[in-house]
Design a protein around this motif. Structure first.
Motif, PDB file in Angstrom:
ATOM      1  N   UNK A 155       0.809  -1.220   0.000  1.00 36.52           N
ATOM      2  CA  UNK A 155       0.000   0.000   0.000  1.00 36.52           C
ATOM      3  C   UNK A 155       0.842   1.269   0.000  1.00 36.52           C
ATOM      4  N   UNK A 156       2.141   1.164   0.361  1.00 39.13           N
ATOM      5  CA  UNK A 156       3.000   2.355   0.366  1.00 39.13           C
ATOM      6  C   UNK A 156       4.043   2.328  -0.739  1.00 39.13           C
ATOM      7  N   UNK A 157       4.246   1.183  -1.389  1.00 38.55           N
ATOM      8  CA  UNK A 157       5.276   1.082  -2.426  1.00 38.55           C
ATOM      9  C   UNK A 157       4.822   1.768  -3.710  1.00 38.55           C
ATOM     10  N   UNK A 158       5.792   2.260  -4.455  1.00 40.93           N
ATOM     11  CA  UNK A 158       5.508   2.873  -5.748  1.00 40.93           C
ATOM     12  C   UNK A 158       5.625   1.822  -6.850  1.00 40.93           C
ATOM     13  N   UNK A 159       4.693   1.868  -7.778  1.00 38.62           N
ATOM     14  CA  UNK A 159       4.576   0.862  -8.822  1.00 38.62           C
ATOM     15  C   UNK A 159       5.536   1.153  -9.973  1.00 38.62           C
ATOM     16  N   UNK A 160       6.217   0.109 -10.462  1.00 41.24           N
ATOM     17  CA  UNK A 160       7.080   0.217 -11.641  1.00 41.24           C
ATOM     18  C   UNK A 160       6.457  -0.593 -12.760  1.00 41.24           C
ATOM     19  N   UNK A 161       6.248   0.030 -13.902  1.00 36.95           N
ATOM     20  CA  UNK A 161       5.655  -0.652 -15.034  1.00 36.95           C
ATOM     21  C   UNK A 161       6.723  -1.386 -15.842  1.00 36.95           C
ATOM     22  N   UNK A 162       6.374  -2.526 -16.427  1.00 37.54           N
ATOM     23  CA  UNK A 162       7.331  -3.265 -17.260  1.00 37.54           C
ATOM     24  C   UNK A 162       7.477  -2.655 -18.639  1.00 37.54           C
ATOM     25  N   UNK A 163       8.628  -2.928 -19.257  1.00 36.28           N
ATOM     26  CA  UNK A 163       8.879  -2.522 -20.648  1.00 36.28           C
ATOM     27  C   UNK A 163       8.556  -1.047 -20.852  1.00 36.28           C
ATOM     28  N   UNK A 164       9.132  -0.224 -19.985  1.00 30.51           N
ATOM     29  CA  UNK A 164       8.850   1.215 -20.003  1.00 30.51           C
ATOM     30  C   UNK A 164      10.115   1.977 -19.625  1.00 30.51           C
ATOM     31  N   UNK A 165      10.080   3.280 -19.865  1.00 28.51           N
ATOM     32  CA  UNK A 165      11.129   4.169 -19.366  1.00 28.51           C
ATOM     33  C   UNK A 165      10.613   4.808 -18.093  1.00 28.51           C
ATOM     34  N   UNK A 166      11.338   4.628 -17.007  1.00 26.46           N
ATOM     35  CA  UNK A 166      10.908   5.158 -15.715  1.00 26.46           C
ATOM     36  C   UNK A 166      12.021   6.036 -15.145  1.00 26.46           C
ATOM     37  N   UNK A 167      11.614   6.996 -14.336  1.00 28.90           N
ATOM     38  CA  UNK A 167      12.575   7.877 -13.672  1.00 28.90           C
ATOM     39  C   UNK A 167      12.514   7.641 -12.177  1.00 28.90           C
ATOM     40  N   UNK A 168      13.658   7.317 -11.594  1.00 26.99           N
ATOM     41  CA  UNK A 168      13.770   7.085 -10.158  1.00 26.99           C
ATOM     42  C   UNK A 168      14.996   7.831  -9.665  1.00 26.99           C
ATOM     43  N   UNK A 169      14.795   8.677  -8.679  1.00 27.96           N
ATOM     44  CA  UNK A 169      15.917   9.434  -8.140  1.00 27.96           C
ATOM     45  C   UNK A 169      16.590  10.325  -9.153  1.00 27.96           C
ATOM     46  N   UNK A 170      15.820  10.849 -10.111  1.00 30.43           N
ATOM     47  CA  UNK A 170      16.375  11.724 -11.129  1.00 30.43           C
ATOM     48  C   UNK A 170      17.111  11.000 -12.240  1.00 30.43           C
ATOM     49  N   UNK A 171      17.086   9.678 -12.246  1.00 31.27           N
ATOM     50  CA  UNK A 171      17.805   8.899 -13.253  1.00 31.27           C
ATOM     51  C   UNK A 171      16.804   8.070 -14.057  1.00 31.27           C
ATOM     52  N   UNK A 172      17.011   7.969 -15.376  1.00 24.88           N
ATOM     53  CA  UNK A 172      16.129   7.189 -16.227  1.00 24.88           C
ATOM     54  C   UNK A 172      16.607   5.742 -16.332  1.00 24.88           C
TER      55      UNK A 172
END
Length: 331
Positions: A155-172
């Motif tokens: 319920x508190x975790x952030x979701x990461x989608x598969x086969x996508x470009x994601x930004x975490x901590x300012x990094x792609x």
């Protein structure tokens, strides 16, 4: 060494200086699991090591060796929800880190327990377990689900989608859906100091292939090997030259390891076909025992069940069900 090769080596060395490996002891082969700290303005830890007090000690000591403590970690990225990769999430979350987990992980963790129990019961029966061992396995699967919920806190975790470009901590990062070892497994590609690197979790390991565990003994267990092949096809598209795995050494040249993993899957299929030919019609458990000997742990059974699913879809084996148990034989 050519000038280009020399430049690549220098860039790779710089990438290694920004990525730090933390190791944790586990009781099963290969007796260790790795997490990786990626330095930056918002430090990112890939996976969270083994659970319990020993794992917390290893986390704190490993971070201290490189001048960090849990409160310095801004993000934890989970490659897949197995206990040796999520063990210290509560410690890191309490210290202020944001947990990022694969979308499919979170949806599976939020399943109704009774619905999950139904799947565990049906597939444990189908595999050929009975009596006390059947009851033990169903309860173990349920307890693992409860434990994983507690560690990940979906319920508190952030979701990461598969086969996508994601930004975490300012990094792609480019994410690769890589099921087979785990249905929710993701790999993460990014560029560090001019070198493209891959955080591969357990999907790609140089000295061996991780088990085709997929969903454990649940609906879809017989899809594990097909999914593993598909994961290798996806990983073949990586541009990474250096791979940081959950087990075994850091290595270069992922394409060769992808090919080796595919060969290992081919071998599993052939061994399973031969075992089914020798003892069929037989349950997956009996075929696993024919393939490897005594089955003390779940890994050989899950590998065999996944392989039988692939062989059945290829028309190499068939099965009939009696009292919920699947009996496979050569077609």
């Amino acid at each position: 060494m050519t000038a280009d090769a020399s430049c690549r080596a220098v860039r790779a060395d710089r990438a290694h200086e920004r990525i730090h490996r933390l190791e944790f002891d586990v009781p099963w082969p290969p007796k260790h699991v790795a997490a990786y700290l990626l330095e930056g303005e918002e430090p990112i830890l890939f996976d969270a090591g083994a659970p319990d007090d020993a794992g917390e000690t290893e986390l704190r000591e490993g971070l201290a060796e490189i001048g960090y403590e849990p409160a310095d970690i801004d993000h934890v990225v989970v490659t897949h929800v197995h206990s040796d990769h999520i063990g210290q999430l509560p410690v890191l979350r309490a210290a202020g880190a944001t947990v990022h987990a694969p979308a499919r992980s979170l949806s599976r963790l939020e399943r109704d327990l009774e619905t999950a129990r139904e799947g565990f019961r049906e597939m444990t029966t189908a595999a050929g377990y009975e009596g006390d061992r059947y009851t033990e396995i169903v309860e173990e699967e349920l307890e693992e689900l409860r434990r994983d919920r507690r560690l990940v806190e979906p319920e508190t975790a952030r979701m990461i989608e598969p086969d996508a470009t994601v930004t975490i901590g300012g990094r792609e990062f480019e994410t690769f859906a890589t099921p087979g070892h785990a249905v929710d497994h993701l790999c993460f590609e990014t560029t560090v100091e001019g070198t493209t690197v891959l955080f591969s979790g357990d999907a790609l390991i140089e000295p061996f292939r991780a088990g085709a565990f997929q969903v454990g003994l649940d609906y879809g267990a017989d899809e594990a090997v097909d999914a593993y092949y598909e994961a290798m096809d996806r990983l073949a598209e990586t541009d990474a030259t250096v791979v940081f795995p959950g087990h075994g050494p850091v290595f270069e040249g992922p394409q060769a390891v992808i090919a080796a993993t595919q060969d290992r899957l081919d071998t599993l299929l052939e061994e399973t076909r031969e075992a089914a030919a020798a003892v069929g019609p037989a349950s997956p458990l009996a075929i696993a025992e024919q393939r490897v000997g005594t089955v003390r742990h779940m890994a050989p059974l899950l590998d065999t069940l996944g392989a039988l699913g692939t062989l059945e879809r290829e028309g190499a084996v068939t099965y009939e069900t009696e009292d919920g148990v699947r009996y496979y034989e050569i077609a």
